[in-house]
Design an enzyme around this catalytic site. Sequence first.
Site, mmCIF file in Angstrom:
data_model
loop_
_atom_site.group_PDB
_atom_site.id
_atom_site.type_symbol
_atom_site.label_atom_id
_atom_site.label_comp_id
_atom_site.label_asym_id
_atom_site.label_seq_id
_atom_site.Cartn_x
_atom_site.Cartn_y
_atom_site.Cartn_z
ATOM 1 N N HIS A 196 0.827 -1.224 0.000
ATOM 2 C CA HIS A 196 0.000 0.000 0.000
ATOM 3 C C HIS A 196 0.858 1.270 0.000
ATOM 4 O O HIS A 196 0.413 2.310 0.467
ATOM 5 C CB HIS A 196 -0.953 0.044 1.207
ATOM 6 C CG HIS A 196 -1.711 -1.222 1.422
ATOM 7 N ND1 HIS A 196 -2.964 -1.458 0.897
ATOM 8 C CD2 HIS A 196 -1.382 -2.358 2.093
ATOM 9 C CE1 HIS A 196 -3.377 -2.667 1.243
ATOM 10 N NE2 HIS A 196 -2.429 -3.240 1.966
ATOM 11 N N SER A 223 15.591 21.490 -15.851
ATOM 12 C CA SER A 223 14.414 22.301 -16.143
ATOM 13 C C SER A 223 14.866 23.593 -16.797
ATOM 14 O O SER A 223 15.931 24.115 -16.474
ATOM 15 C CB SER A 223 13.675 22.593 -14.839
ATOM 16 O OG SER A 223 12.894 23.767 -14.977
ATOM 17 N N LYS A 228 16.670 21.691 -10.640
ATOM 18 C CA LYS A 228 15.980 20.442 -10.984
ATOM 19 C C LYS A 228 16.841 19.411 -11.692
ATOM 20 O O LYS A 228 17.686 19.740 -12.509
ATOM 21 C CB LYS A 228 14.778 20.749 -11.878
ATOM 22 C CG LYS A 228 13.699 21.530 -11.156
ATOM 23 C CD LYS A 228 12.691 20.617 -10.498
ATOM 24 C CE LYS A 228 11.676 20.212 -11.523
ATOM 25 N NZ LYS A 228 10.678 19.336 -10.995
ATOM 26 N N GLU A 267 10.139 8.520 -16.790
ATOM 27 C CA GLU A 267 8.779 9.018 -17.033
ATOM 28 C C GLU A 267 8.330 8.702 -18.459
ATOM 29 O O GLU A 267 7.188 8.319 -18.711
ATOM 30 C CB GLU A 267 8.709 10.524 -16.798
ATOM 31 C CG GLU A 267 8.900 10.915 -15.335
ATOM 32 C CD GLU A 267 9.118 12.422 -15.190
ATOM 33 O OE1 GLU A 267 8.203 13.184 -15.513
ATOM 34 O OE2 GLU A 267 10.209 12.819 -14.763
#
Length: 456
Positions: free
Chosen positions: A156, A277, A283, A290
């Site tokens: 979970h 970024s 970043k 992804e």
Amino acid sequence: MAKLWGGRFQKSAEAWVDEFGASIGFDQQLVMEDIEGSVAHVTMLGETGILPAEDVTKILDGLAQLKVKAEADELEFSVANEDIHLNLEKMLIDLIGPVGGKLHTGRSRNDQVATDMHLFLKKRVPEVIGLIENFQKTIVTQAEQHVETIAPGYTHLQRAQPVSFAHHLMVYFWQLQRDKERFTESMKRIDILPLGAGAMAGTTFPIDRLKSAELLGFADVYANSMDAVSDRDFIVEFLSNSALLMTHLSRFAEEIIIWSTDEFKFIELDDAFSTGSSIMPQKKNPDMAELIRGKTGRAFGNLVGLLTVLKGTPLTYNKDMQEDKEGMFDTMETVLGSLKIFEGMVRTMTVNTARLHGAVHSDFSNATELADYLATKGMPFREAHEVTGKLVYTCIQKGIYLLDLPLEEMKKESELLEEDIYDVLAPEAAVRRRNSLGGTGFEQVKIQLQKAKELL
Ligand code: ARG
């Protein structure tokens, strides 16, 4: 321009209609397969005496020239010639004259296109299998360095029980192992040749299908000519195996992404597999992971797309089937690319062992140890669960963890708890003691790694 099949037509379609029906824009990717199939077909036509040797020689020579041009990317395809088959046939005739028109004896584009698709997958599915295996090796290499690195195990997405980080990584090895087995098993059905089925009913020429199969290196030929030209199951299987493979990669990608966050910081991806970024200078984004997670969508889409194309088609060939190609090409590219990238990403990532160590020492994932301890001393497990839950609650009230709770506090809940409970609660001990077959105990993980290496 006159169509190769134009005899019975009184007028031609307009260019924009041709354009809609044409597949050359994408099936030119089958150029090598189409030439290879033609070489085998015409060789067989020669060996069976269907075509005289001198014609066969001329055709083979023309095909060889086309192959050289194809390799040099010098062929100029035209929409007017619809697809790769007619484009090549037209080029052949332009090159060697009307004798080129004999190539299509005893053959149809229907068995020809099916042959091309079989050849395509026969060549590339082994590439997929090779890349899966390569990735598996990298996972094993990473895992071997982290047998004794303790990490939180989750259910979970809540801390559950501490595990060996190698145990966690190896899950992906086994998923990939099953993928590899599925792709390998599917080769059996890719390795069947449709050539010789003609348009669908076979042919009146005394062709030798087994000879064609031998020349092209196929293990078998389709037993039913109608099945041969209408079957696309082998492509559905490829898309299905790929969709499941991508599901596995996507789950792994999701973990890589979570582990790379400041909140987790369990791993750091190499700069070479990350991106920055354009506005936020701090970043470092796990773009590759992804993207693989995102590309899983197209793999699913291609599978559902082909299933949908096929479901309403009557036997045998229907033009609908031209829609089998783009999805297959796309999934192939997606799978090969994703496997390569993922392997590099995992090979170069750094595991933050200090952070993992800190994580398992500041949670309640050793609570099961306490309950098991009490159960071992004779307390019914259900009662032990209750007692442990109360101790966890006490700790939460105090803002501490079980290892910090003094023995007298523990004893308030059960007299069975003794000084040795602290050894039992140590996360390393919790992992080490899970020595059941296939468990996360270090000994078991080593056995697992051994087993994995034997499979490679
Ligand atoms: N371009 C066609 C396809 O990809 C080739 C087969 C065409 N056959 C036909 N009878 N129109 O399916």
